[in-house]
Scaffold this active site. Structure first.
Site, mmCIF file in Angstrom:
data_model
loop_
_atom_site.group_PDB
_atom_site.id
_atom_site.type_symbol
_atom_site.label_atom_id
_atom_site.label_comp_id
_atom_site.label_asym_id
_atom_site.label_seq_id
_atom_site.Cartn_x
_atom_site.Cartn_y
_atom_site.Cartn_z
ATOM 1 N N GLU A 190 0.882 -1.173 0.000
ATOM 2 C CA GLU A 190 0.000 0.000 0.000
ATOM 3 C C GLU A 190 0.911 1.210 0.000
ATOM 4 O OE1 GLU A 190 -3.087 0.069 -0.366
ATOM 5 O OE2 GLU A 190 -3.976 -1.775 0.393
ATOM 6 N N CYS A 209 -2.275 9.318 2.580
ATOM 7 C CA CYS A 209 -1.956 8.771 1.258
ATOM 8 C C CYS A 209 -3.027 9.193 0.262
ATOM 9 C CB CYS A 209 -1.847 7.257 1.320
ATOM 10 S SG CYS A 209 -3.307 6.467 2.028
HETATM 11 P P1 NAD Z 1 8.218 5.022 4.829
HETATM 12 O O1 NAD Z 1 8.234 4.265 3.563
HETATM 13 O O2 NAD Z 1 9.337 5.926 5.118
HETATM 14 O O3 NAD Z 1 8.151 3.999 6.084
HETATM 15 C C1 NAD Z 1 7.102 3.099 6.225
HETATM 16 C C2 NAD Z 1 7.558 1.941 7.114
HETATM 17 O O4 NAD Z 1 8.569 1.192 6.443
HETATM 18 C C3 NAD Z 1 8.171 2.373 8.446
HETATM 19 O O5 NAD Z 1 7.699 1.523 9.451
HETATM 20 C C4 NAD Z 1 9.659 2.178 8.214
HETATM 21 O O6 NAD Z 1 10.381 1.924 9.385
HETATM 22 C C5 NAD Z 1 9.669 0.960 7.311
HETATM 23 N N1 NAD Z 1 10.863 0.787 6.475
HETATM 24 C C6 NAD Z 1 11.685 1.741 5.973
HETATM 25 N N2 NAD Z 1 12.643 1.178 5.208
HETATM 26 C C7 NAD Z 1 12.417 -0.159 5.212
HETATM 27 C C8 NAD Z 1 13.051 -1.280 4.585
HETATM 28 N N3 NAD Z 1 14.105 -1.140 3.783
HETATM 29 N N4 NAD Z 1 12.535 -2.512 4.795
HETATM 30 C C9 NAD Z 1 11.448 -2.678 5.575
HETATM 31 N N5 NAD Z 1 10.802 -1.653 6.198
HETATM 32 C C10 NAD Z 1 11.284 -0.409 6.014
HETATM 33 O O7 NAD Z 1 6.812 5.779 4.888
HETATM 34 P P2 NAD Z 1 6.268 6.850 5.953
HETATM 35 O O8 NAD Z 1 6.981 8.132 5.765
HETATM 36 O O9 NAD Z 1 6.204 6.254 7.303
HETATM 37 O O10 NAD Z 1 4.774 6.998 5.440
HETATM 38 C C11 NAD Z 1 4.415 7.865 4.424
HETATM 39 C C12 NAD Z 1 4.217 7.138 3.115
HETATM 40 O O11 NAD Z 1 3.300 6.078 3.279
HETATM 41 C C13 NAD Z 1 3.603 8.052 2.071
HETATM 42 O O12 NAD Z 1 4.190 7.787 0.832
HETATM 43 C C14 NAD Z 1 2.145 7.642 2.071
HETATM 44 O O13 NAD Z 1 1.443 7.949 0.891
HETATM 45 C C15 NAD Z 1 2.274 6.177 2.291
HETATM 46 N N6 NAD Z 1 1.025 5.626 2.811
HETATM 47 C C16 NAD Z 1 0.302 4.821 2.004
HETATM 48 C C17 NAD Z 1 -0.917 4.329 2.453
HETATM 49 C C18 NAD Z 1 -1.749 3.431 1.596
HETATM 50 O O14 NAD Z 1 -2.642 2.795 2.148
HETATM 51 N N7 NAD Z 1 -1.536 3.353 0.296
HETATM 52 C C19 NAD Z 1 -1.373 4.651 3.727
HETATM 53 C C20 NAD Z 1 -0.599 5.488 4.516
HETATM 54 C C21 NAD Z 1 0.619 5.957 4.052
#
Ligand code: NAD
Length: 561
Positions: free
Chosen positions: A242, A276
C-alpha cells in the site's frame, strides 16, 4: 582480520511534533529480537488456526472492547506523538479502528466459509469442487507514521481473524503508539505469540522481511515499497504493498463550488496533508476556476494551525522536520517556475500558531487567479521579512495557482498541506492530466450530474474514485483500498483485504471414482474418441455435436484396453 565491531543503532525518538520536545527514546529491536518474535508467532500459529474463525472473532471483539475502554487516552496519545488534532485522532484513528474490528469480527466467518465450485463442463460433472481458505501462517505488518493506529489495526484484524499470527513493526516515529497497541493486545488476552509488536526503524523492517514470515503487508512510501519488493523477490515472499499517492481532484463546470472547495480544503489539509489519499492536485474547469480558487483560498485562510491538543486547531504539525523541508522544496520549485502562492507558503512565525493563516496573509479577494490573465495576485512574497520560525514542524495551509505538470508539486508526492490548483479547458483535459502520473491511488470528481461523475470515475486510473467526496472511503469497511501503477499491489480493507490474508485451496472430490477416466493412460486408440468428444462439446450446431458423440462412442467401442 580485525574483530567485528557491533553497529550502534540510533534510538527511536518519541517527539512532540508541535514543539520538538523529546518525550522518550527506545532501542530498536535487534535482528535476534525480530527472529525470536517470528519464531514465537510460528509456534503459536497451529493452535490459533485450530481455534476456528468464530473464536478468533471473539478475540477481535475483546480487542475492540479494550480499545473502546481506553479510547480517549489512546486518542490523546496519538495527538501527542503524531501531532494531529484530537478530532482526527478520534475519528480517523479510534473510530475507524473500532469499526474495523467490529466489521471483521462479524463478517469473517461468512467471507471465509468454503465455497462450492459448480463445474460447467459435462466431462467433469461427476467431480465436486470446493474452495477453502487457509491462513498463510505468520503475517508481517510494517506500517507508516501517518495513521499509526487505524492502519496497523486495519491490517491486523483481518490477518488474525483469518487464522494467521502477526508480527507488527510500527513506524519509528510513533513508538509509544506501537507500545500502546501491544498493551491493547495484552489486555485482550490474545494467546502468547499470536500478535507481537516490535519497535524499530527501516533496519528492523528489513530484518522482518527476511525472518521467515509467510506474507508481508507493507504500507509506506514508493521507494521503500520498491526496496521491500526486491528483498521479497529473493525469497518469493508474497506481499501487499500500500504505497504513496498523488491523488487528483476534478472539479466540473457544474460542480457545487461551495461543496467542492470545502472538500478540496479538507482533502488537502486534513492530517496536515499527510494522508496517502490527500487531494494533492486539483484540476478545475476554467469557467469556474476563479470562483472555486477564491473559495479555497478564503477557506484555507480561516483554518487554525496549532498543536493537536488545542481544541480550536484544524491543522496540526507535520511528523518531522524532514517532511517540512520536502514541502518547502516543492513549493519553492513551483514558485520558481511561476506558481502563485495565494495563501500560506511558509512556516508560521513563532507565536503565530493557533491563529488562522488568514491573520498573517495580505491577500485581497479578487486579486488572485489561477490563469495568466487573472486579476488575482500572490498573497505573500516568498522572501518575507525574516521572522523567528515556530518551534515544531508546522507549515501553513497553502493554496497555489498557476501550476503545471513540469513542477514537482504536480508530479511527486508532497505529503504536506499544499493545494495546487490548475485551470483546464474541459473534463477531458482534466482526466488526461489526472492520468499523467506514476501514481494511481484514488481520485475524486465533483459534479452535480452523478452519471457524469461515474463516467469520469471510470476513465481515471486509480484504485478508487469518489464522486462529491474525498478520502472518506478509507473509513468504509466494505470499500477495498489499494492502488494501481506505483501506488501499490494488492488490496487491504473489505472482503478483498481479508482474501489477501489467506491462501486459496481448491479441493476436488471424485464422486464416482470407479468410472474410467478416459484421459488416463493408455492412449492407444483414443485419438478418434477424443476428436469425437471435442466435436460433441464445442461444435456449432446440434447435428455435428450428435455426430461427435456417436463417433466418440464408436471409437471407444473399438478401443483395445
Ligand atoms: P516510509 O516508507 O518511510 O516507512 C514506512 C515503514 O517502512 C516504516 O515503518 C519504516 O520503518 C519501514 N521501512 C523503511 N525502510 C524499510 C526497509 N528497507 N525494509 C522494511 N521496512 C522499512 O513511509 P512513511 O513516511 O512512514 O509513510 C508515508 C508514506 O506512506 C507516504 O508515501 C504515504 O502515501 C504512504 N502511505 C500509504 C498508504 C496506503 O494505504 N496506500 C497509507 C498510509 C501511508
Amino acid at each position: 582480520m580485525g574483530t567485528p565491531t557491533a553497529t550502534i543503532r540510533p534510538k527511536l525518538q518519541s517527539l512532540n511534533p508541535a514543539t520538538g520536545e523529546l518525550f522518550a527514546e527506545f532501542d530498536p529491536a535487534s535482528d535476534a529480537d525480530v527472529k525470536a518474535a517470528v519464531a514465537r508467532a510460528q509456534q503459536a500459529a497451529p493452535a490459533w488456526r485450530a481455534l476456528g474463525v468464530h473464536d478468533r472473532a471473539r478475540y477481535l471483539l475483546r480487542l475492540k472492547d479494550v480499545l473502546y475502554d481506553r479510547r480517549n487516552e489512546i486518542a490523546a496519545l496519538i495527538t501527542r506523538e503524531a501531532g494531529k488534532p484530537l478530532v482526527e485522532s478520534l475519528v480517523a484513528e479510534v473510530l475507524v479502528a473500532l469499526d474495523t474490528l467490529d466489521y471483521f469480527a462479524r463478517h469473517a466467518a461468512a467471507f471465509l466459509a468454503p465455497q462450492d465450485v459448480p463445474h460447467h463442463n459435462l466431462a467433469v460433472r461427476l467431480k465436486r469442487g470446493r474452495l477453502e481458505y487457509e491462513p498463510y501462517g505468520v503475517i508481517g505488518i510494517i506500517s507508516p507514521s501517518n495513521y499509526p493506529l487505524s492502519i496497523p489495526i486495519g491490517e491486523m484484524a483481518p490477518a488474525l481473524v483469518a487464522g494467521n499470527t502477526v508480527v507488527l513493526k510500527p513506524s519509528e516515529f510513533t513508538p509509544q503508539i506501537g507500545l500502546a497497541i501491544g498493551e491493547l493486545l495484552e489486555a485482550a488476552e490474545l494467546p502468547p505469540g499470536v500478535a507481537t509488536v516490535i519497535l524499530g526503524d527501516g533496519t528492523t523492517g528489513r530484518a522482518l522481511v527476511s525472518a521467515g514470515i509467510d506474507k508481508l503487508i507493507f504500507t509506506g512510501s514508493v521507494p521503500t515499497g520498491k526496496r521491500i519488493q526486491a528483498a521479497a523477490a529473493e525469497r518469493l515472499l508474497p506481499t501487499v504493498l500500500e504505497l504513496g499517492g498523488k491523488d487528483p481532484m476534478i472539479v466540473c463546470a457544474d460542480a457545487d463550488l461551495n461543496l467542492a472547495s470545502s472538500g478540496a480544503v479538507w482533502g488537502a489539509f486534513t492530517n496536515a496533508g499527510q494522508a496517502c489519499l490527500s487531494v494533492e492536485r486539483c484540476y478545475v474547469v476554467r469557467s469556474v476556476a476563479e470562483k472555486f480558487t477564491r473559495l479555497c483560498m478564503e477557506k484555507a485562510k480561516q483554518l487554525r494551525v496549532g498543536p493537536g491538543d488545542d481544541p480550536s486547531t484544524d491543522v496540526g504539525p507535520l511528523i518531522r522536520e524532514r517532511q517540512v523541508r520536502i514541502v518547502e522544496e516543492h513549493v519553492a520549485d513551483a514558485v520558481a517556475q511561476g506558481a502563485v502562492v495565494l495563501c500560506g507558503g511558509r512556516r508560521p512565525a513563532a507565536g503565530g500558531q493557533g491563529s488562522g493563516v488568514g491573520g498573517q496573509g495580505t491577500a485581497t479577494i479578487g486579486e488572485a487567479s489561477p490563469t495568466p490573465n487573472s486579476e488575482l495576485r500572490p498573497a505573500l512574497s516568498l522572501s518575507p521579512v525574516p521572522r523567528p520560525p515556530s518551534p515544531g514542524f508546522f507549515y501553513e495551509p497553502t493554496v497555489l495557482a498557476g501550476v503545471h505538470h513540469g513542477m514537482r508539486i504536480m508530479r511527486e508526492e508532497t505529503f504536506g498541506p499544499v493545494l495546487p490548483i490548475m485551470a483546464v479547458d474541459d473534463e477531458a483535459q482534466a482526466v488526461a492530466l489526472a492520468n499523467d502520473s506514476e501514481f494511481g491511488l484514488s481520485a475524486s470528481v465533483w459534479t452535480r450530474d452523478l452519471a457524469r461523475g461515474e463516467r469520469l470515475a471510470r476513465q481515471i486510473q486509480a484504485g478508487a474514485v469518489m464522486v462529491n467526496d474525498c478520502i472518506s472511503y478509507f473509513g468504509v469497511c466494505e470499500a477495498p483500498h489499494g492502488g494501481v501503477k506505483a501506488s501499490g499491489i494488492g488490496r487491504s480493507h473489505s472482503r478483498l483485504g481479508l482474501m489477501e490474508m489467506v491462501r486459496v485451496k481448491y479441493i476436488d472430490v471424485d464422486l464416482v471414482p470407479k468410472l474410467p477416466k478416459l484421459w488416463w493412460f493408455r492412449y492407444d486408440g483414443m485419438v478418434r474418441p477424443m476428436q469425437g468428444f471435442v466435436e460433441f462439446l464445442f461444435a456449432g450446431g446440434v447435428r455435428r455435436r450428435v455426430w461427435g458423440l456417436a463417433s466418440a462412442l464408436a471409437g471407444l467401442g473399438k478401443r483395445r484396453v
